[in-house]
Design an enzyme around this catalytic site. Structure first.
Site, PDB file in Angstrom:
ATOM      1  N   ASP A  96      -9.648   2.105  -9.761  1.00  0.00           N
ATOM      2  CA  ASP A  96      -8.627   3.090 -10.101  1.00  0.00           C
ATOM      3  C   ASP A  96      -8.179   2.839 -11.540  1.00  0.00           C
ATOM      4  O   ASP A  96      -8.005   1.696 -11.949  1.00  0.00           O
ATOM      5  CB  ASP A  96      -7.431   2.928  -9.158  1.00  0.00           C
ATOM      6  N   ASP A 197      -6.435   8.449 -12.188  1.00  0.00           N
ATOM      7  CA  ASP A 197      -5.131   8.851 -11.682  1.00  0.00           C
ATOM      8  C   ASP A 197      -4.536   9.963 -12.553  1.00  0.00           C
ATOM      9  O   ASP A 197      -4.585   9.889 -13.788  1.00  0.00           O
ATOM     10  CB  ASP A 197      -4.206   7.631 -11.683  1.00  0.00           C
ATOM     11  N   GLU A 252      -8.046  12.782  -9.995  1.00  0.00           N
ATOM     12  CA  GLU A 252      -6.902  13.253  -9.213  1.00  0.00           C
ATOM     13  C   GLU A 252      -6.354  14.483  -9.931  1.00  0.00           C
ATOM     14  O   GLU A 252      -5.829  14.379 -11.038  1.00  0.00           O
ATOM     15  CB  GLU A 252      -5.836  12.166  -9.114  1.00  0.00           C
ATOM     16  N   HIS A 326      -3.318   6.493  -0.181  1.00  0.00           N
ATOM     17  CA  HIS A 326      -2.146   5.648  -0.426  1.00  0.00           C
ATOM     18  C   HIS A 326      -0.910   6.464  -0.787  1.00  0.00           C
ATOM     19  O   HIS A 326       0.200   5.929  -0.769  1.00  0.00           O
ATOM     20  CB  HIS A 326      -2.453   4.665  -1.553  1.00  0.00           C
ATOM     21  N   ASP A 327      -1.088   7.733  -1.131  1.00  0.00           N
ATOM     22  CA  ASP A 327       0.040   8.592  -1.504  1.00  0.00           C
ATOM     23  C   ASP A 327       0.367   9.644  -0.452  1.00  0.00           C
ATOM     24  O   ASP A 327       1.225  10.498  -0.688  1.00  0.00           O
ATOM     25  CB  ASP A 327      -0.257   9.319  -2.824  1.00  0.00           C
TER      26      ASP A 327
END
Length: 548
Positions: A96, A197, A252, A326-327
């Site tokens: 990431d 990200d 993302e 994770h979000d």
């Protein structure tokens, strides 16, 4: 066909995956301990959320040093061993990377604070006050203004996220050169790709105009999401790093329409491999607002997924398929039944996902049907976004009980409780005290489920293998049936002379539908499908994949 189009990705949130030293925080050596488990599952690519040096204001997404592993996870030697051990097992590693912003503890930002003439000052987005106020009315994703005032400089800096996470200035070519140099450092170590990200936010309108606030999304994003030079910047990343190193990349891309996602991921444009988009996981946002106690309509969910299936395929783009990460909260708790029909619900979601076109992602614990944390008090949360949202809800007049219910449904910390490996204390995650404590001891774990022939784990194993051997799942056309059916999601994939149909009952009631001409049942989350003449009976949360 690229290798990653038929592969399955497993997302690891390192802090919550496996602790090897008893400090209560997952680490690199813990991941190494579990590589055989992941090989057994059949995955070919691991996505690791950030493990760089960070003060942890946003659990690692606030990076203070791009070149070193945070000591809570290990060090570069441990990371190189992880790469080697994963590669031995045929598993690639995707890191990431956050390049929209850094931590305010990063060397660059600390230098930028020293004065407007410091060369690092222009690495960030500083602006003078306007009539004694912030430069514009943009809002932070973490609540409040997106601008933070620094009296010593009489200037504001932009932070689209938490105020300790200042945004980088991608117009500065020296910054871009530093970013590409840093990415190449990790490529030289041997990583296989990057998950980028909030990458579609890196280019801001240089005039920084006010937004209109006519809709909930008019919070500034109209002037930085998919901004004026974002495709140029990403193509430059491709030329300098992604292409030469044969990286797999996923961006993302929140708040991105289909035509833009195609531009990001069509191979001819040389930008990204695939797109993470979030429209389907905003389907329960009441009035477009996240922090509400929302419900969803299956017809809306089907429409969104179907639009992305047909649209991306028509334009040569590529989807990253997922239900949770994770979000996001756990999908079985959010969309289906994590109680009586927990296994069936987990299998339904897996089958629907793996039948679609795109690269499927498994978020750690989905393969054993882990469910939401269901915290009951604000002091059980550590996530800054959730805590800020809670206090904002209270200030907006929402009572405490309702605010907690909303967090139980929407908080991203729902999916961050530690991985459940066995039935010992703390589920075998740690011999110490977990950094995030589950509320109850769940009887679901790898040890109790992995050996069951009918387990969720075994179901995922079979789907992972099917993706590797069935071209129709990769290349087949997509067709939605009965778009207004609020109980059953039915879609079809077709390639040459082969056709596969998926039917999934998203309700707790039995549903009877017209049965297609079935040649073979490929997957079913119950023991035996129920066919009766021209009809198929779908039991609560039943999902079936058939060759027709």
């Amino acid at each position: 066909m690229a290798w990653w189009q038929k592969a399955t990705v497993y997302q690891i949130y390192p802090r919550s995956f496996q602790d090897s030293n008893g400090d209560g925080i997952g680490d690199i050596n813990g991941i190494i301990q579990r590589l055989d488990y992941l090989q057994n599952l059949g995955i070919e690519l691991i996505w690791l959320t950030p493990m760089y040096v960070s003060p942890g204001r946003d659990n690692g997404y606030d990076i203070a040093d791009y070149y070193h592993i945070d000591p809570i996870f290990g060090d570069l030697t441990d990371f190189e061993r992880l790469l080697n051990e994963a590669h031995k097992r045929g598993i690639k590693i995707m890191m990431d990377m956050v390049v929209n912003h850094t931590s305010n503890q990063h060397h660059w930002f600390q230098e930028s604070l020293k004065g407007k003439d410091n060369p690092y000052h222009d690495f960030y987005l500083w602006r003078d006050p306007v009539d004694g106020q912030a430069p514009n009315n943009w809002l932070s994703k973490f609540s409040g203004s997106a601008w933070e005032y620094v009296p010593a400089l009489d200037q504001y800096y932009l932070h689209l996220y938490e105020k300790s996470m200042p945004d980088l200035n991608w117009r500065n070519e020296h910054l871009r050169a530093e970013i590409f140099k840093m990415m190449q450092f990790w490529a030289d170590l041997g990583i296989d790709g990057l998950r980028l990200d909030v990458i579609n936010n890196i280019s801001k309108d240089k005039h920084f105009p006010n937004d209109t606030f006519q809709t909930p999304s008019d919070d500034g994003r109209n002037f930085y999401t998919n901004g004026p030079h974002v495709h140029e910047y990403i193509h430059e990343m491709y030329e300098k790093v992604f292409g030469p190193n044969q990286f797999v990349t996923v961006g993302e891309l929140s708040s991105t329409p289909i035509d833009e996602a195609i531009r990001y991921t069509n191979p001819a444009r040389e930008e990204l491999s695939m797109a993470f988009t979030f429209h389907h996981v905003k389907v329960d946002y009441t009035g477009g607002k996240k922090w509400t106690l929302g419900a969803y309509r299956l017809s809306d969910l089907k429409r969104i997924l179907s639009d992305w299936q047909t649209g991306m395929a028509a334009g040569g783009g590529w989807n990253a398929l997922f239900w949770a990460n994770h979000d996001q909260p756990r999908a079985i708790s959010r969309f289906l039944d994590d109680g009586q029909y927990r296994d069936q619900s987990a299998k339904l979601l897996a089958l629907v996902e793996f039948g679609l076109q795109g690269t499927p992602y498994i978020y750690q614990g989905e393969e054993i049907a882990m469910k939401n944390a269901n915290f009951t008090a604000i002091d059980q949360y550590q996530d800054a976004e959730s805590i800020n949202a809670y206090h904002q809800m209270l200030s907006d007049g929402i009572d405490e009980a309702l605010a907690i219910k909303i967090l139980q449904q929407k908080s991203r910390e729902n999916c961050r409780i530690p991985m459940q490996w066995d039935q010992t204390a703390h589920h075998g995650f740690t011999t110490g005290t977990p950094w995030l404590m589950p509320v109850v001891h769940d009887n679901y774990s790898v040890a109790t489920k992995i050996h069951e022939p009918s387990s969720v784990f075994a179901f995922y194993q079979k789907l992972v293998q099917m993706r590797k051997t069935m071209p129709i799942l990769i290349e087949g056309d997509y067709q939605l049936f009965e778009p207004e059916d609020e109980a059953v999601y039915t879609y079809q994939r077709h390639l040459d002379t082969e056709t596969i149909r998926v039917m999934a009952n998203f309700t707790g009631q039995t549903q009877v539908r017209t049965m297609p001409n079935v040649k073979e049942v490929l997957m079913d989350n119950y023991e035996q499908p129920q066919f009766d003449g021209q009809q198929i009976t779908l039991r609560p949360y039943e999902a079936i994949m058939m060759r027709v």
